[in-house]
Design a protein around this motif. Structure first.
Motif, short mmCIF file in Angstrom:
data_model
loop_
_atom_site.label_atom_id
_atom_site.label_comp_id
_atom_site.label_asym_id
_atom_site.label_seq_id
_atom_site.Cartn_x
_atom_site.Cartn_y
_atom_site.Cartn_z
N SER A 1 5.79 -14.29 4.18
CA SER A 1 5.78 -13.87 5.59
C SER A 1 5.59 -15.09 6.48
CB SER A 1 4.65 -12.85 5.82
OG SER A 1 4.38 -12.73 7.19
N LYS A 2 4.65 -15.96 6.11
CA LYS A 2 4.39 -17.17 6.92
C LYS A 2 5.62 -18.06 6.98
CE LYS A 2 -0.55 -18.12 6.19
NZ LYS A 2 -1.45 -19.01 5.42
N ILE A 3 6.26 -18.28 5.82
CA ILE A 3 7.41 -19.19 5.78
C ILE A 3 8.55 -18.69 6.66
CG2 ILE A 3 9.28 -19.88 4.19
CD1 ILE A 3 7.20 -20.94 2.36
N PHE A 4 8.68 -17.37 6.77
CA PHE A 4 9.77 -16.82 7.58
C PHE A 4 9.29 -16.36 8.96
CE2 PHE A 4 11.35 -16.66 3.23
CZ PHE A 4 12.57 -17.29 3.40
N GLY A 5 8.34 -17.11 9.54
CA GLY A 5 7.96 -16.87 10.93
C GLY A 5 6.98 -15.73 11.12
N ASN A 6 6.11 -15.49 10.13
CA ASN A 6 5.09 -14.44 10.24
C ASN A 6 5.69 -13.06 10.46
OD1 ASN A 6 2.68 -16.05 9.92
ND2 ASN A 6 3.20 -16.94 11.91
N VAL A 7 6.64 -12.70 9.61
CA VAL A 7 7.24 -11.37 9.73
C VAL A 7 6.27 -10.31 9.20
CG1 VAL A 7 9.63 -12.17 9.62
CG2 VAL A 7 8.43 -11.58 7.49
N ASP A 8 6.46 -9.08 9.70
CA ASP A 8 5.62 -7.96 9.27
C ASP A 8 5.86 -7.62 7.80
OD1 ASP A 8 4.39 -7.63 11.72
OD2 ASP A 8 5.88 -6.19 12.43
N ILE A 9 4.79 -7.22 7.14
CA ILE A 9 4.85 -6.79 5.73
C ILE A 9 4.48 -5.31 5.70
CG2 ILE A 9 3.92 -7.10 3.40
CD1 ILE A 9 2.94 -9.92 4.37
N TYR A 10 5.41 -4.45 5.32
CA TYR A 10 5.17 -3.01 5.30
C TYR A 10 4.68 -2.56 3.93
CZ TYR A 10 7.51 -2.62 9.78
OH TYR A 10 7.82 -2.76 11.10
N LEU A 11 3.45 -2.02 3.91
CA LEU A 11 2.86 -1.49 2.68
C LEU A 11 2.35 -0.09 2.99
CD1 LEU A 11 0.53 -4.51 1.71
CD2 LEU A 11 2.95 -4.19 1.09
N HIS A 12 2.41 0.81 2.00
CA HIS A 12 1.87 2.15 2.25
C HIS A 12 0.34 2.10 2.26
CE1 HIS A 12 1.08 6.39 2.24
NE2 HIS A 12 2.34 6.56 2.60
N ARG A 13 -0.24 2.77 3.27
CA ARG A 13 -1.69 2.71 3.43
C ARG A 13 -2.45 3.25 2.22
NH1 ARG A 13 -4.35 1.76 7.94
NH2 ARG A 13 -2.67 2.44 9.30
N ASP A 14 -1.86 4.18 1.48
CA ASP A 14 -2.57 4.76 0.34
C ASP A 14 -2.87 3.71 -0.74
OD1 ASP A 14 -2.51 7.14 1.62
OD2 ASP A 14 -1.28 8.19 0.14
N ASP A 15 -2.19 2.56 -0.68
CA ASP A 15 -2.43 1.51 -1.69
C ASP A 15 -3.18 0.31 -1.11
OD1 ASP A 15 -1.09 3.10 -3.50
OD2 ASP A 15 0.84 2.14 -3.16
N ALA A 16 -3.80 0.51 0.06
CA ALA A 16 -4.44 -0.62 0.77
C ALA A 16 -5.52 -1.30 -0.07
CB ALA A 16 -5.03 -0.13 2.08
N GLU A 17 -6.19 -0.54 -0.93
CA GLU A 17 -7.29 -1.13 -1.71
C GLU A 17 -6.80 -2.21 -2.68
OE1 GLU A 17 -8.75 1.40 -5.12
OE2 GLU A 17 -7.35 2.84 -4.25
N TRP A 18 -5.48 -2.27 -2.95
CA TRP A 18 -4.95 -3.22 -3.93
C TRP A 18 -4.47 -4.52 -3.31
CZ3 TRP A 18 -6.39 -1.84 -8.56
CH2 TRP A 18 -6.59 -0.49 -8.83
N VAL A 19 -4.66 -4.69 -2.02
CA VAL A 19 -4.28 -5.95 -1.38
C VAL A 19 -5.35 -7.00 -1.71
CG1 VAL A 19 -3.94 -7.14 0.83
CG2 VAL A 19 -2.98 -4.84 0.47
N MET A 20 -4.95 -8.05 -2.41
CA MET A 20 -5.90 -9.08 -2.85
C MET A 20 -5.93 -10.27 -1.90
SD MET A 20 -7.33 -7.82 -5.47
CE MET A 20 -7.00 -6.07 -5.62
N ARG A 21 -4.86 -10.45 -1.13
CA ARG A 21 -4.86 -11.48 -0.10
C ARG A 21 -4.49 -10.82 1.23
NH1 ARG A 21 -1.16 -16.98 0.74
NH2 ARG A 21 -2.25 -17.59 2.64
#
Ligand SMILES: [Zn+2]
Length: 269
Positions: A125-145
């Protein structure tokens, strides 16, 4: 350093030391390899691996890591009138892959089917100009970074513009999703399914599992729900998670007959 788990390719938040464990691998859907928990960093991946680029069809290219790293999935660049979407993710996009993406206009967004493929999403995301990353909220607990550009979406569908649409199917993960690309397959439509609907090695059938490496099947209602969530869409092709795993034609019929075969196998037809 941002440690990367060698088994699943997930990059963790900045820390002075590698984490004690990878929660994504230390869980019944994944596994820790024979050598125990191991870590690497992006600089080492850049030295030892390369990103292989595959032209799939007009408007669609895929990326995978060679030699194989982590789970071995592919990511896709889907072109649309609203810009390019990176569907699913891999730990390494090398400079040749980044140049190729930039030559096609860069990225408008990143969208990922489920946590096994979150990998180095914040980095890209950073390399391509901080584009949005779409993730389903039901899996939010698995975001490690965590990252400022992560946009958790809710409910059953999310439009990305240009006709692209995310559909939550559930099953493998609560938020497990697929991407519908109506312009794919010369306008007959394509579904990009990650592990949510798995294209199997004969490329004539798909399957549905809670855990692929540990062979934990899904029950009948979960499979019916997956099929029901995409039944109203038009699609000819199904692009699965792994290189070469593509149903080229008759995708809708393949999905339907695969669900019938699966339900029969578990005694639920
Ligand atoms: Zn998975």
């Amino acid at each position: 350093m941002n440690a990367i788990c060698v088994t699943c390719g997930t990059q963790f938040a900045e820390a002075s030391q590698a984490p004690a464990r990878c929660p994504i691998c230390d869980e019944e859907r994944q596994y820790i390899g024979l050598g125990g928990q191991q870590w690497t960093v992006l600089e080492d991946l850049r030295r030892d691996q390369k990103t292989s680029i595959q032209d799939e069809e007009p408007g669609l290219i895929s990326f995978s890591i060679e030699p194989k790293f982590g789970i071995g999935q592919r990511a896709f660049l889907v072109q649309s009138s609203a810009g390019n979407v990176l569907w699913d993710c891999i730990s390494l996009l090398d400079s040749a892959a980044i140049d190729r993406i930039k030559s096609l206009g860069g990225l408008a967004a990143i969208a990922i089917s489920h946590p096994h493929y979150y990998t180095c999403m914040v980095e890209w995301s950073k390399i391509f100009g901080n584009v949005d990353i779409y993730l389903h909220r039901d899996d939010a607990e698995w975001v490690m970074r965590p990252g400022k550009r992560i946009r958790f979406w809710d409910g059953e569908t999310q439009e990305l513009g240009g006709g692209l649409k995310l559909i939550r199917c559930g099953g493998h993960f609560n938020g497990a999703s697929v991407l519908h690309w109506p312009a794919g397959a010369e306008g007959r439509g394509a579904l990009l399914t990650g592990d949510t609907i798995q294209v199997v090695p004969d490329r004539k059938w798909v399957s549905f599992m809670y855990s692929y490496p540990n062979y934990i099947p899904l029950n009948a209602s979960a499979v019916r729900r997956i099929v029901g969530s995409v039944e109203g869409l038009e699609f000819e092709r199904i692009y699965g998670a792994f290189p070469g795993m593509t149903i080229q034609a008759d995708g809708k019929r393949v999905l339907r007959r695969s669900a019938d075969r699966y339900l029969k196998a578990i005694g639920a037809d």
